[in-house]
Design a protein around this motif. Structure first.
Motif, PDB file in Angstrom:
ATOM      1  N   VAL A 204      31.947  37.220  49.887  1.00 15.82           N
ATOM      2  CA  VAL A 204      31.780  37.251  48.581  1.00 15.82           C
ATOM      3  C   VAL A 204      31.896  35.798  47.804  1.00 15.82           C
ATOM      4  N   GLU A 205      30.902  35.704  46.910  1.00 12.08           N
ATOM      5  CA  GLU A 205      31.030  34.226  45.998  1.00 12.08           C
ATOM      6  C   GLU A 205      31.581  34.757  44.948  1.00 12.08           C
ATOM      7  N   ALA A 206      32.767  33.863  44.407  1.00 11.31           N
ATOM      8  CA  ALA A 206      33.364  33.989  43.226  1.00 11.31           C
ATOM      9  C   ALA A 206      34.009  32.580  42.570  1.00 11.31           C
ATOM     10  N   ASP A 207      34.412  32.787  41.517  1.00 12.16           N
ATOM     11  CA  ASP A 207      35.148  31.860  40.685  1.00 12.16           C
ATOM     12  C   ASP A 207      36.482  31.683  41.006  1.00 12.16           C
TER      13      ASP A 207
ATOM     14  N   SER B 215      39.369  46.991  47.054  1.00  7.35           N
ATOM     15  CA  SER B 215      39.376  47.190  48.468  1.00  7.35           C
ATOM     16  C   SER B 215      40.779  46.612  48.844  1.00  7.35           C
ATOM     17  N   GLU B 216      41.325  47.193  50.022  1.00  8.76           N
ATOM     18  CA  GLU B 216      42.507  46.510  50.602  1.00  8.76           C
ATOM     19  C   GLU B 216      42.036  45.716  51.562  1.00  8.76           C
TER      20      GLU B 216
ATOM     21  N   LEU C  55      27.877  42.719  46.764  1.00  7.13           N
ATOM     22  CA  LEU C  55      28.997  42.948  46.817  1.00  7.13           C
ATOM     23  C   LEU C  55      29.758  41.914  45.931  1.00  7.13           C
ATOM     24  N   GLY C  56      30.511  42.249  44.846  1.00  9.76           N
ATOM     25  CA  GLY C  56      30.949  41.469  43.792  1.00  9.76           C
ATOM     26  C   GLY C  56      32.642  41.292  43.874  1.00  9.76           C
ATOM     27  N   VAL C  57      33.120  40.779  42.971  1.00  7.84           N
ATOM     28  CA  VAL C  57      34.490  40.517  42.824  1.00  7.84           C
ATOM     29  C   VAL C  57      35.358  41.608  42.663  1.00  7.84           C
TER      30      VAL C  57
END
Length: 264
Positions: A173-176, A113-114, A105-107
């Motif tokens: 999720v991992e994100a910047d 999605s809501e 699953l990405g950014v």
């Protein structure tokens, strides 16, 4: 009974690969991670979490309760106590270990999605804190947890144990964060951070609209870069003499306040 193979030697090449999953470098290289114990494996199987292999201690016998949940794609391997110990981070191995594929699953999927209520973590370092925050997010029905750079690895065995299975109940999720948070705001999300210098109380702040609650490092708090992107900063009022709350406790307070406001 499902067919299974036996591996008794710790020198087996597959065992060496599995043991590498106890370290972050090995998990990132192989795109897999290890979970241990009946409860966690049961939760992973129920969630369709990509369980690939289940190792069980031959002397304890075949785990039929788990087999009833596993699909045909799961490989079963009976192992010796030495092999299980090599693939375990626990001081007292529980007799069953699973190898699981990391989700993708990405950014972009997150933003598509809501996610009415989500938790964002900016550099939280302690596995126990991360696990507790995930459990609290699960408990109130939050829709996602976002791990910013510098946050402890979700797939660290200590983190996994501390989630008590909640990691399988909502997207993580991992994100910047510097890249993600402005995009979330464009989609109508309100970004809320905690700060000891804030003037507004969390109890006087409207948390009913789409809200992402942002929490920072145990010692330093939310980074200046991320704090600058927030829409509002709040403080948790305290009547006693404590200067602040542990980050996991602070997250729990705000999550349950958001849930309370939504019920009202």
């Amino acid at each position: 009974m499902t067919n299974f193979i036996e591996i008794m030697s710790v020198q087996n090449a597959r065992v060496k690969d599995w043991a590498q999953l106890l370290e972050r470098r090995g998990r990132e290289k192989q795109g897999k991670y290890i979970i241990e114990g009946y409860h966690l494996i049961e939760e992973a199987l129920k969630a369709g979490a990509g369980v690939e292999v289940i190792l069980f201690l031959l002397e304890k016998g075949y785990p039929t309760a788990l087999a009833s949940l596993a699909g045909e794609a799961v490989e079963w391997v009976g192992v010796s106590a030495a092999v299980l110990a090599k693939c375990s981070d626990a001081q007292t191995p529980q007799g069953v270990v699973a190898i699981v594929a990391r989700p993708q699953l990405g950014v972009d999927e997150l933003l598509a999605s809501e996610y009415d209520l989500a938790v964002v973590l900016d550099g939280v370092q302690d596995p126990g804190n991360l696990g507790t925050i995930i459990r609290s997010a699960d408990a109130v029905g939050a829709k996602a947890v976002v791990l910013g750079r510098g946050t402890v690895d979700l797939y660290n065995p200590k983190t996994i144990r501390s989630t008590m299975g909640s990691m399988y109940h909502l997207p993580i999720v991992e994100a910047d964060l510097v890249e993600l948070l402005p995009r979330a705001r464009e989609r109508g999300v309100r970004l809320v951070t905690t700060s000891l210098q804030a003037q507004g109380s969390c109890y006087d702040t409207d948390l009913r609209q789409p809200t992402w609650l942002i929490f920072g490092n145990e010692a330093k708090g939310v980074s200046a870069e991320v704090a600058a992107l927030s829409d509002v900063q709040v403080i948790i009022p305290m009547q006693g003499k404590a200067e602040s709350l542990n980050v996991a406790m602070a997250a729990t307070v705000l999550l349950f306040e958001a849930a309370r406001q939504r019920r009202v």
